[in-house]
Each structure stands twice: as C-alpha cells, then as structure tokens.
Design an enzyme around this catalytic site. Structure first.
Site, PDB file in Angstrom:
ATOM      1  N   GLU A  70      11.748  16.961  13.321  1.00 30.18           N
ATOM      2  CA  GLU A  70      12.219  16.556  11.996  1.00 30.18           C
ATOM      3  C   GLU A  70      11.534  17.434  10.957  1.00 30.18           C
ATOM      4  OE1 GLU A  70      12.709  12.490   9.365  1.00 30.18           O
ATOM      5  OE2 GLU A  70      10.877  12.769  10.528  1.00 30.18           O
ATOM      6  N   GLU A  75      10.711   1.549  10.024  1.00 29.94           N
ATOM      7  CA  GLU A  75      11.788   2.485   9.687  1.00 29.94           C
ATOM      8  C   GLU A  75      11.156   3.864   9.726  1.00 29.94           C
ATOM      9  OE1 GLU A  75      13.679   5.117   7.801  1.00 29.94           O
ATOM     10  OE2 GLU A  75      13.590   3.888   5.985  1.00 29.94           O
ATOM     11  N   LYS A 127       0.861  -1.188   0.000  1.00 29.70           N
ATOM     12  CA  LYS A 127       0.000   0.000   0.000  1.00 29.70           C
ATOM     13  C   LYS A 127       0.894   1.233   0.000  1.00 29.70           C
ATOM     14  CE  LYS A 127      -2.235   1.856   3.555  1.00 29.70           C
ATOM     15  NZ  LYS A 127      -2.155   3.328   3.306  1.00 29.70           N
ATOM     16  N   CYS A 179      14.747  10.496   5.236  1.00 36.42           N
ATOM     17  CA  CYS A 179      14.761  10.192   6.668  1.00 36.42           C
ATOM     18  C   CYS A 179      16.157  10.357   7.255  1.00 36.42           C
ATOM     19  CB  CYS A 179      14.224   8.782   6.925  1.00 36.42           C
ATOM     20  SG  CYS A 179      15.065   7.487   6.006  1.00 36.42           S
TER      21      CYS A 179
END
Length: 472
Positions: A372, A242, A169, A276
C-alpha cells in the site's frame, strides 16, 4: 500560531505534562505546539469516562442524539477555522479540508438520526423472543493522520448515540483539529463523556490494554492494527479495525479509455493518494493500455502541486516525513522495475512534496503493486483475460475497497461481486455514505463502521426469551 491546544479530561481543558511540535508538511517546519499526556493523565481520562458512563447511558437516546446534533451544528459554525487548521497540520488543499469538515458534520447528523431498535425474533405459541442492545462502556478511539476529523466522527457519533463514553487519541502528526473539537465537546457535553489525550505513540498500548476500556475503535495501518488486536485480546475487548488497503481498479473493454482514465486518476490522487480506499493499482485491457496511460500521464503532468493553503492547489504534500521516505523508496522500486511516464521524484523544495506519478509496464510482484503506497503514485498493468485479472486483483492480503468500470452494468456488477473486498464501487469511487456500512475483508479490518451495522458495533446484543410461568 497563538492558540494553546489543550487536552480534554473530565470536562476540563488541561495542559499536558509536556508539549511537542506539530509540523506543517508543506514546509517541514513546526507551526504549533500540542499538549502531551503521560500515563497518569491517560488513567485520569479513562477514569473520567468510566464515571460518566452510568449517567450518560441512562439518558434517553433522544437526549443523547440531540447533543450529537448540537456538536454538528457547532462544528459547522466553525468550519472555516477547522478547515484552515486541518490544511496546516495535514497538508491537504483547503477545498478538500472543507469537504472533510462538512462531511464530518453530515456524519454526526446521520448518526444523530439513527436509533437502536428492539427486534422481536419470535412471538408465537406463548413464546416471545426479543433482541435488545445496550452500550458497552468506555470506548477508546484511535484515529490516523489522513482524515483526522471525519474518521473521529465515524466513531464518536455512534458511540455517543448508543450511550457509550469515549477517550480519543489522534495521530501525533495531526492532533490539533481533534483538540479543537475537544473545545466544542467541553462546552456542550457533560464532563467525562468525551476525553481527548495526545501522545507521540507512547500511550497507545496502555490505552488499548486498559482494564476499564470496553471497546477499541481503530483506524490505521494493518501492522499497527495487529498490535491493537493483540493488546486488546487480554481483556477480550470488542474491537473494530479499519485497516490498510491496496484497492484495485478493473477497467472493462467497453469504455472510452481516456474518459475512464480521468475517473481513475481522480480516485487515485484525491488527498494525494493518502486514502485507505484510494485506487492503488489499475488493470486496463491491452487494447486501450497505451491511450489510458497517456491520459493519466497528461493529467499528472498538468497537476498543480503546492502548499494546500494556496488557491488552486490540487495536490498537497505527503503528510509526514516517515511516509514521505516510504513513498520515495517505492519510487526507486518503480524506476527499477517499471516505466515512469509522469512524476517520479520528490520536488526539490521544503516540505514533503511528491508530484502525481504514473508507472506503467510494471510486474504484479513489484513492491509498488504489492504494498500500500499511500501516496500519489499509481501503477498501471495490462490484461487480456477477465478471469485472470480478477484473480490478480484478489491476489492480495488486503481487501478494503475496489472499483470496476464498464458500460454494461450487468457485466460490471458480476465482476464486482467476484472482488474479495468489503466494498466495490461500479463506475464511481470514494462513494462513502454515513448510512451505508463500510467494512474490510482479509487483513483490511474486522467489524464495520457507518450505517446501522456501525451503530451496532458499539452495543452488546442481548436475547430475552420469555414464556408464561406454568401453573403450580
């Protein structure tokens, strides 16, 4: 565009129960439609994967690996088509899109070359102990919008080689390259081995909690990762997460400031900072701080920010409106609490464009440093004591990656060993290799991807402990 993007369920390309627009972030306007699944189609996809599992897992690993290799060949043959579509839906410059597509090819081939090895743990005194591994079953792969192709391959490659089947997905803002790859899977794989569904964030919880899903492999934000973990807990599913990062770059005092500033800039601004493991905060010795910031500002002000499909573009748009608004809010924080020396405001044009922004003289407790940002904004802080800066770098809920820059390799390596992150690079950045494990610490993830460790994440280890039957 004229291509009709369909779901892949049980070996068939099927229409969804409805469709939704896919936005080109360089224009802010729809450029294509995507099929949308409902709960019934999700159940059909999982059921198809479950039916396909016994035969697929029973095939020799050499056969499975050969088919994964064929997927890589087919993707490479259509690399230009995939890269163009990736730029349209994700926004990254075309050369960076091609880099992602070819990286996906390399990743699939790397996993096609890996094998599960039975290990003999003991063979002495009449006692033999072996460890062997078996596939888990149906894997749910949920992928993000920043690298929609390669992050799928990080999951699909090891899952298929080890004998699992999959329901994938993609993120709703970047579903099309995944569905295009689904067309390759439909041509090359047995029905049900790989299934692909799309939604607008309605089906995630249903997929991760589904009783017939054995493992969830998720890449995305830490906030969503927590929800995935909670959803999977009911079935005690295997989970690989992750998640987010707030990667620190520590510059040591034995380097040339301007030379390393160029390296740090590259690590911060690749893919518009939407990585990331991008450099998200930099710590620089006080003695070279001004020169370092000046060089960063020079690079940022010279950057070509434009539609990724245009030749020469270096920085494309932020991928979606929600992230665009988040980065703009962080710029407001930076303006109030630091000194912006380059960039600092969204461009006045259609699309989600924010130029490379450098912020100096900002405190460690500001939002831009603590959170972040996932955009082309880099805060730069100064330091005078190495032990203090290591503590500052580690003072974060995240621990995905990091970099250390220094001429004295022994010293730089010693600093790197003290950074509480899954990966720390010395004098390099984004050096991700499909044969080297990649993991997060703290709230940056659970489990690992890539390498032998990533392969093993898709298996159950079994111990078989054998002795001879004693005489009656």
């Amino acid at each position: 565009m004229g291509h009709e993007f369909k779901l892949l369920i049980d070996g068939e390309l099927v229409a969804g129960t409805s469709r939704f627009d896919v936005i080109n972030p360089a224009t802010g306007a729809a450029f294509a439609e995507c099929a949308k699944a409902d709960e019934t189609q999700l159940d059909q996809a999982v059921a198809a994967a479950k039916r396909a599992f016994p035969a697929w897992s029973a095939r020799p690993i050499e056969d499975r690996a050969a088919l994964v290799g064929k997927l890589a060949d087919a993707l490479e043959a259509r690399a230009g088509e995939f890269a163009s579509l990736l730029t349209s839906e994700q926004g990254k410059p075309l050369d960076q899109a091609m880099y992602e597509v070819m990286g996906s090819v390399i990743t699939l081939r790397a996993f096609a070359g890996m094998r599960l090895e039975t290990k003999t743990l003991r063979d002495a005194g009449g006692n033999t102990v072996i460890e062997h591994r078996t596939p888990l079953g149906v894997v749910a792969a949920i992928t993000p919008w920043n690298f929609p192709i390669i992050l799928l391959m990080n999951k699909l490659g090891p899952a298929l080689v080890t004998g699992n089947t999959m329901v994938a997905k993609p993120a709703p803002t970047t579903p099309l390259t995944t569905l295009l790859f689904g067309e390759i899977c439909q041509q090359l794989l047995p029905a049900g081995v790989v299934n692909m569904i799309c939604d607008q964030n309605e089906l995630g919880n249903l997929l991760t909690a589904h009783p017939d899903v054995a493992k969830v492999a998720f890449t995305g934000s830490t906030a969503t990762g927590k929800k995935v973990m909670a959803s999977a807990a009911g079935g005690v599913k295997r989970v690989t997460l992750e998640l987010g990062g707030n990667d620190a770059a520590i510059v040591l005092d034995d380097v040339d400031a301007r030379h390393v500033a160029r390296k740090v800039y590259g690590g911060a601004m690749a893919n518009g900072g939407q990585i990331c493991v991008a450099i998200k905060r930099a710590y620089v010795p006080a003695a070279m701080y001004d020169d370092f910031c000046d060089e960063l500002a020079l690079l940022a002000n010279a950057a070509i920010v434009d539609d990724g499909s245009k030749q020469g573009t270096q920085i494309g748009p932020v991928q979606n409106k929600m992230q665009f608004d988040k980065v703009r809010a962080l710029l407001d924080d930076a303006r109030a609490n630091g000194t912006i020396v380059a960039g600092g405001a969204a461009l006045d044009r259609p699309g989600y464009f924010i130029p490379p922004t450098i912020v100096r003289d900002i405190a460690d407790d500001s939002a831009l440093v603590r959170e972040e940002q996932f955009g082309p904004v880099l805060p730069v802080m100064k330091y005078t004591d190495i032990a203090d800066v290591i503590a500052r770098a580690n003072d974060s809920d995240y621990g995905l990656g990091g970099t250390v820059w220094g001429r004295d390799l022994d010293r730089a390596t010693d600093v790197a060993k003290q950074i509480d992150s899954g990966t720390v690079w010395v004098n390099q950045y984004l050096a991700i290799d499909p044969t080297i494990p990649f993991r997060g610490s703290k709230q940056s993830g659970i489990g690992g991807e890539l390498g032998e460790a990533g392969l093993n994440e898709y298996t159950q280890a079994h111990i078989v402990n054998v002795v001879a039957l004693e005489e009656a």
